[in-house]
Design a protein around this motif. Sequence first.
Motif, PDB file in Angstrom:
ATOM      1  N   UNK A 116       0.830  -1.176   0.043  1.00 38.97           N
ATOM      2  CA  UNK A 116      -0.050  -0.033   0.071  1.00 38.97           C
ATOM      3  C   UNK A 116       0.945   1.177   0.068  1.00 38.97           C
ATOM      4  N   UNK A 117       2.014   1.347   0.763  1.00 41.82           N
ATOM      5  CA  UNK A 117       2.790   2.250   0.810  1.00 41.82           C
ATOM      6  C   UNK A 117       3.532   2.672  -0.586  1.00 41.82           C
ATOM      7  N   UNK A 118       4.103   1.540  -0.960  1.00 44.19           N
ATOM      8  CA  UNK A 118       4.387   1.630  -2.340  1.00 44.19           C
ATOM      9  C   UNK A 118       3.500   2.121  -3.304  1.00 44.19           C
ATOM     10  N   UNK A 119       2.416   1.745  -3.366  1.00 38.93           N
ATOM     11  CA  UNK A 119       1.320   2.364  -4.315  1.00 38.93           C
ATOM     12  C   UNK A 119       0.896   3.710  -4.296  1.00 38.93           C
ATOM     13  N   UNK A 120       1.119   4.009  -2.897  1.00 39.68           N
ATOM     14  CA  UNK A 120       0.760   5.502  -2.586  1.00 39.68           C
ATOM     15  C   UNK A 120       2.004   6.434  -3.048  1.00 39.68           C
ATOM     16  N   UNK A 121       3.110   5.724  -2.838  1.00 43.20           N
ATOM     17  CA  UNK A 121       4.136   6.557  -3.344  1.00 43.20           C
ATOM     18  C   UNK A 121       4.275   6.790  -4.830  1.00 43.20           C
ATOM     19  N   UNK A 122       4.042   5.566  -5.433  1.00 40.24           N
ATOM     20  CA  UNK A 122       4.179   5.816  -7.100  1.00 40.24           C
ATOM     21  C   UNK A 122       2.835   6.944  -7.432  1.00 40.24           C
ATOM     22  N   UNK A 173       1.828   9.326  -5.871  1.00 42.38           N
ATOM     23  CA  UNK A 173       2.333  10.739  -5.415  1.00 42.38           C
ATOM     24  C   UNK A 173       3.331  11.059  -6.593  1.00 42.38           C
ATOM     25  N   UNK A 174       4.236  10.174  -6.936  1.00 43.29           N
ATOM     26  CA  UNK A 174       5.285  10.242  -8.306  1.00 43.29           C
ATOM     27  C   UNK A 174       4.557  10.854  -9.418  1.00 43.29           C
ATOM     28  N   UNK A 175       3.658  10.136  -9.842  1.00 43.81           N
ATOM     29  CA  UNK A 175       2.942  10.331 -11.036  1.00 43.81           C
ATOM     30  C   UNK A 175       2.239  11.926 -10.903  1.00 43.81           C
ATOM     31  N   UNK A 176       1.800  12.300 -10.001  1.00 38.50           N
ATOM     32  CA  UNK A 176       1.229  13.685 -10.063  1.00 38.50           C
ATOM     33  C   UNK A 176       2.016  14.803  -9.780  1.00 38.50           C
ATOM     34  N   UNK A 177       3.360  14.309  -9.791  1.00 38.69           N
ATOM     35  CA  UNK A 177       4.656  15.148  -9.606  1.00 38.69           C
ATOM     36  C   UNK A 177       4.930  16.048 -10.981  1.00 38.69           C
ATOM     37  N   UNK A 178       5.474  17.386 -10.745  1.00 40.17           N
ATOM     38  CA  UNK A 178       5.431  18.074 -12.099  1.00 40.17           C
ATOM     39  C   UNK A 178       6.697  17.458 -12.724  1.00 40.17           C
ATOM     40  N   UNK A 179       7.834  16.941 -12.165  1.00 39.97           N
ATOM     41  CA  UNK A 179       8.878  16.198 -12.837  1.00 39.97           C
ATOM     42  C   UNK A 179       8.534  15.096 -14.005  1.00 39.97           C
ATOM     43  N   UNK A 180       7.759  14.521 -13.176  1.00 43.92           N
ATOM     44  CA  UNK A 180       7.101  12.987 -13.729  1.00 43.92           C
ATOM     45  C   UNK A 180       6.198  13.440 -15.127  1.00 43.92           C
ATOM     46  N   UNK A 181       5.478  14.517 -14.644  1.00 46.69           N
ATOM     47  CA  UNK A 181       4.625  14.993 -16.063  1.00 46.69           C
ATOM     48  C   UNK A 181       5.398  15.280 -17.132  1.00 46.69           C
ATOM     49  N   UNK A 182       6.446  15.993 -16.715  1.00 47.25           N
ATOM     50  CA  UNK A 182       7.538  16.636 -17.767  1.00 47.25           C
ATOM     51  C   UNK A 182       8.181  15.280 -18.589  1.00 47.25           C
ATOM     52  N   UNK A 183       8.492  14.405 -17.713  1.00 47.18           N
ATOM     53  CA  UNK A 183       9.080  13.262 -18.363  1.00 47.18           C
ATOM     54  C   UNK A 183       8.052  12.470 -19.124  1.00 47.18           C
ATOM     55  N   UNK A 184       6.970  12.379 -18.586  1.00 44.41           N
ATOM     56  CA  UNK A 184       5.628  11.573 -19.486  1.00 44.41           C
ATOM     57  C   UNK A 184       5.356  12.388 -20.664  1.00 44.41           C
ATOM     58  N   UNK A 185       5.439  13.696 -20.798  1.00 46.44           N
ATOM     59  CA  UNK A 185       5.299  14.598 -21.974  1.00 46.44           C
ATOM     60  C   UNK A 185       6.510  14.472 -22.916  1.00 46.44           C
ATOM     61  N   UNK A 186       7.725  14.295 -22.309  1.00 41.16           N
ATOM     62  CA  UNK A 186       8.837  13.944 -23.290  1.00 41.16           C
ATOM     63  C   UNK A 186       8.919  12.564 -24.066  1.00 41.16           C
TER      64      UNK A 186
END
Length: 189
Positions: free
Chosen positions: A153-159, A161-174
């Motif tokens: 559950x903690x890992x799932x929650x952390x992932x 949180x990561x997906x909603x971060x601006x750096x991950x979104x930028x990576x996803x856009x690239x």
Amino acid sequence: MDSVNNGFGSARMTGSMEGATGGTLPPGLTEEEAEELRVELTKVEDEIQTLRQVLAAKERHAGDIKRQLGISPLNEIKQNISKGWQDVQSSNAYLQTKEKLGQWNESITHSNAYLTASATLDDISQSDAYKKTQETLSQAGQVTSAALSSMGAAISERIGTMRSSPSFRSFEDRVGSLRVTCLSYLCLL
């Protein structure tokens, strides 16, 4: 069909005659008898060829009927294996082996060594040490299961949180734009 068979027969007869006329006749065989045997051989070979053709036609017809009935080669294999296993189970060797193994099982389970070992295992399973060990292992399993569940559950929650971060979104856009670029390039090829 007879004309086809006659063509085959005459070719075979020629081959057969060459062997017999190329040398001397076997002892006790006249030229007339040899000729009669050659004619008979030709007839027999023609009959064999006709039977082969009829058999091939019957096999094709049987295959067509099986296809119409929905009988596949796999179904036939299953039926053959099932029939074979039934044959094995009804064979004398199988029945005798089964009977002998039953006798051995009976003699082993009624032997003193088996009865003593069985009683010892019963005593162990009823002992306090066994019961405490079983209870401890059960509790350890429950604790481990709970720990793994909460870690998941903690890992799932952390992932999340990561997906909603601006750096991950930028990576996803690239990555998305790279995929579009690659697809465009492939379309040009």
